[in-house]
Design an enzyme around this catalytic site. Sequence first.
Site, PDB file in Angstrom:
ATOM      1  N   LEU A 163       8.850  -1.715  -2.941  1.00  0.00           N
ATOM      2  CA  LEU A 163      10.034  -1.200  -2.238  1.00  0.00           C
ATOM      3  C   LEU A 163      10.469  -2.168  -1.144  1.00  0.00           C
ATOM      4  O   LEU A 163       9.669  -2.917  -0.603  1.00  0.00           O
ATOM      5  CB  LEU A 163       9.766   0.190  -1.660  1.00  0.00           C
ATOM      6  CG  LEU A 163       8.695   0.408  -0.586  1.00  0.00           C
ATOM      7  CD1 LEU A 163       9.132  -0.073   0.779  1.00  0.00           C
ATOM      8  CD2 LEU A 163       8.342   1.877  -0.528  1.00  0.00           C
ATOM      9  N   GLY A 281      20.123 -19.465   5.798  1.00  0.00           N
ATOM     10  CA  GLY A 281      20.245 -18.877   7.129  1.00  0.00           C
ATOM     11  C   GLY A 281      19.038 -19.191   7.978  1.00  0.00           C
ATOM     12  O   GLY A 281      18.432 -20.264   7.839  1.00  0.00           O
ATOM     13  N   CYS A 288       5.996  -8.593   5.144  1.00  0.00           N
ATOM     14  CA  CYS A 288       5.309  -8.928   3.890  1.00  0.00           C
ATOM     15  C   CYS A 288       5.279 -10.408   3.524  1.00  0.00           C
ATOM     16  O   CYS A 288       4.206 -10.931   3.216  1.00  0.00           O
ATOM     17  CB  CYS A 288       5.932  -8.137   2.743  1.00  0.00           C
ATOM     18  SG  CYS A 288       5.613  -6.374   2.887  1.00  0.00           S
TER      19      CYS A 288
HETATM   20  P1  NAD Z   1       2.622   0.414   8.272  1.00  0.00           P
HETATM   21  O1  NAD Z   1       1.952  -0.433   9.291  1.00  0.00           O
HETATM   22  O2  NAD Z   1       4.038   0.802   8.445  1.00  0.00           O
HETATM   23  O3  NAD Z   1       1.786   1.759   8.071  1.00  0.00           O
HETATM   24  C1  NAD Z   1       0.408   1.795   7.923  1.00  0.00           C
HETATM   25  C2  NAD Z   1      -0.067   3.187   8.332  1.00  0.00           C
HETATM   26  O4  NAD Z   1      -1.461   3.284   8.071  1.00  0.00           O
HETATM   27  C3  NAD Z   1       0.110   3.469   9.833  1.00  0.00           C
HETATM   28  O5  NAD Z   1       0.806   4.686   9.995  1.00  0.00           O
HETATM   29  C4  NAD Z   1      -1.326   3.569  10.354  1.00  0.00           C
HETATM   30  O6  NAD Z   1      -1.462   4.481  11.422  1.00  0.00           O
HETATM   31  C5  NAD Z   1      -2.059   4.047   9.112  1.00  0.00           C
HETATM   32  N1  NAD Z   1      -3.500   3.799   9.155  1.00  0.00           N
HETATM   33  C6  NAD Z   1      -4.152   2.703   9.589  1.00  0.00           C
HETATM   34  N2  NAD Z   1      -5.480   2.880   9.485  1.00  0.00           N
HETATM   35  C7  NAD Z   1      -5.675   4.114   8.958  1.00  0.00           C
HETATM   36  C8  NAD Z   1      -6.826   4.866   8.615  1.00  0.00           C
HETATM   37  N3  NAD Z   1      -8.047   4.363   8.779  1.00  0.00           N
HETATM   38  N4  NAD Z   1      -6.641   6.094   8.115  1.00  0.00           N
HETATM   39  C9  NAD Z   1      -5.411   6.611   7.939  1.00  0.00           C
HETATM   40  N5  NAD Z   1      -4.284   5.938   8.249  1.00  0.00           N
HETATM   41  C10 NAD Z   1      -4.420   4.710   8.759  1.00  0.00           C
HETATM   42  O7  NAD Z   1       2.429  -0.354   6.898  1.00  0.00           O
HETATM   43  P2  NAD Z   1       3.427  -0.443   5.659  1.00  0.00           P
HETATM   44  O8  NAD Z   1       4.563  -1.335   5.986  1.00  0.00           O
HETATM   45  O9  NAD Z   1       3.687   0.920   5.122  1.00  0.00           O
HETATM   46  O10 NAD Z   1       2.511  -1.238   4.626  1.00  0.00           O
HETATM   47  C11 NAD Z   1       1.382  -0.638   4.023  1.00  0.00           C
HETATM   48  C12 NAD Z   1       0.884  -1.571   2.935  1.00  0.00           C
HETATM   49  O11 NAD Z   1       1.886  -1.715   1.923  1.00  0.00           O
HETATM   50  C13 NAD Z   1       0.587  -2.990   3.417  1.00  0.00           C
HETATM   51  O12 NAD Z   1      -0.492  -3.510   2.707  1.00  0.00           O
HETATM   52  C14 NAD Z   1       1.852  -3.750   3.059  1.00  0.00           C
HETATM   53  O13 NAD Z   1       1.622  -5.126   2.865  1.00  0.00           O
HETATM   54  C15 NAD Z   1       2.260  -3.088   1.772  1.00  0.00           C
HETATM   55  N6  NAD Z   1       3.695  -3.148   1.472  1.00  0.00           N
HETATM   56  C16 NAD Z   1       4.610  -2.979   2.473  1.00  0.00           C
HETATM   57  C17 NAD Z   1       5.965  -3.005   2.175  1.00  0.00           C
HETATM   58  C18 NAD Z   1       6.995  -2.842   3.253  1.00  0.00           C
HETATM   59  O14 NAD Z   1       8.176  -3.147   3.003  1.00  0.00           O
HETATM   60  N7  NAD Z   1       6.655  -2.375   4.439  1.00  0.00           N
HETATM   61  C19 NAD Z   1       6.391  -3.193   0.852  1.00  0.00           C
HETATM   62  C20 NAD Z   1       5.428  -3.337  -0.150  1.00  0.00           C
HETATM   63  C21 NAD Z   1       4.082  -3.317   0.179  1.00  0.00           C
END
Ligand code: NAD
Length: 459
Positions: A163, A281, A288
């Site tokens: 996403l 740009g 990510c």
């Molecule tokens: P984020 O930092 O927004 O959210 C992570 C959440 O995990 C936080 O709310 C945090 O409090 C919680 N957390 C941390 N430790 C925890 C624990 N021990 N128990 C329960 N909850 C816990 O991260 P995100 O952007 O949602 O990304 C999550 C994963 O998905 C990452 O590996 C990222 O690389 C991947 N990802 C992100 C995106 C993006 O666009 N943000 C897209 C694809 C993949």
Amino acid sequence: MNVCVIGTGYVGLVTGTCLAFLGRSVTCVDIDEAKISQLREGQAPFYEPRLSALLTGVIERGLLSFSNNLEQSVQGAEIVFIAVGTPPQASGKPDLSAVEAVARSIGKALNSDHHRVIVNKSTVPIGSGNWVEMLIKEGIRANQSNGSSQPLSFSVASNPEFLREGTAVHDTLYPDRIVIGASDAHAVERLRALYDPIIEQTFTPPPSSPRPAGFTAVPVVTTDLASAEMIKYAANAFLATKISFANEIANICERVGADIREVVRGFGLDSRIGPRFLNAGVGWGGSCFGKDLSALIDVAQEYGYEPHLLRSTVAVNRRQRQVVVKKLQETLKILKGRTIGLLGLAFKPETDDLRDAPALEIAKQLIEMGAHVKAYDPVANDASRKLVGNLKIDYCPDALTLSEGCHAIVVITEWDEFQNLNAQEIGTLMNTKVIIDGRNVMDRETFEAAGFRYCGVGR
Ligand code: NAD
């Protein structure tokens, strides 16, 4: 089907909400108690278009609940997603401590009620599926040493997430593909069943996210764990490389008198290349690309391979962030004591995510050079105040206030509203009429007609 999603960030919350919208019974778990309380009130803890409407709807229908009790939530679920953050460390390796803590806790929480599929949705280095399985087993053993000794059944799968922030709900309901990596057929079958309404597009779309015309079935890529993990890294590395490539060509265009927008139009129409992710740009940012490229470089090195292309993608991007500062120096000469207005703070429009945002690096550099930096972002001012409160940025409530007294305005994020700015009006508020268009989105002729000195990138 009962689902538990651990981590309520951009990925976990959007996944949980969309699965609940499809009729699954979902519990979202987080260690951040403030976040859980806010979510119980139906409020998303970050800005993501179209999420709030869906969120309140599924909470009201009793399909989505929030908890900080991981053990109970795992026990009540058949499918458990790990969607916690994997932020970068100075070494380039991702910080997997949250994944590790969660995997161990899942192991300790497992009981013998039923088989569970534990799914890595966090982006994790190749081999992490096997590592998570080992940690879960360690958690089980730790629990059994406390007395419980029933055999437990679980499988680990990888289901990387693609996403994009800003269009996360749309991307989840109408993905280009779903990737499932697993070594056992049961895990694949359960994940296919979970995603069936998306795969077959049998659900009635929410009014806020209509189905795109002609969108039918979603391809499912079923593969082994390592390949699924690699698909995610390869996708992000390729997209980042495309942007760095466009920036490299843009820098050469500037020197030879070509216009990168014309050049991209010309070569992007080649069906083997495609026009997307070729906007020159200030370079890519976000949570990510940088992190995933570093992790992939690190994996390659661990296996004795030198990834020259990936390193260049990063290096070109790092240099690209300097481009607007150089253009300001060329145009204004002296930056000390000048007022520079930054239009946009987040790494892209429609999000308040500031992780690895070029704007913050540029702001820091300008402040260090003695400039007075003003900034306006339609949704990210508050997030910036929280994240870099120590940076002396003068936050503005709108673009007109930002323009007051500026010696130059720099467009960093390509929000639609910036493209509709009235050049005459903002010009009368500025000290000197200079616009550095770091995204090539403003209309050059209009600004030049209003007396501006206009500088794009690669033009
Ligand atoms: P984020 O930092 O927004 O959210 C992570 C959440 O995990 C936080 O709310 C945090 O409090 C919680 N957390 C941390 N430790 C925890 C624990 N021990 N128990 C329960 N909850 C816990 O991260 P995100 O952007 O949602 O990304 C999550 C994963 O998905 C990452 O590996 C990222 O690389 C991947 N990802 C992100 C995106 C993006 O666009 N943000 C897209 C694809 C993949």
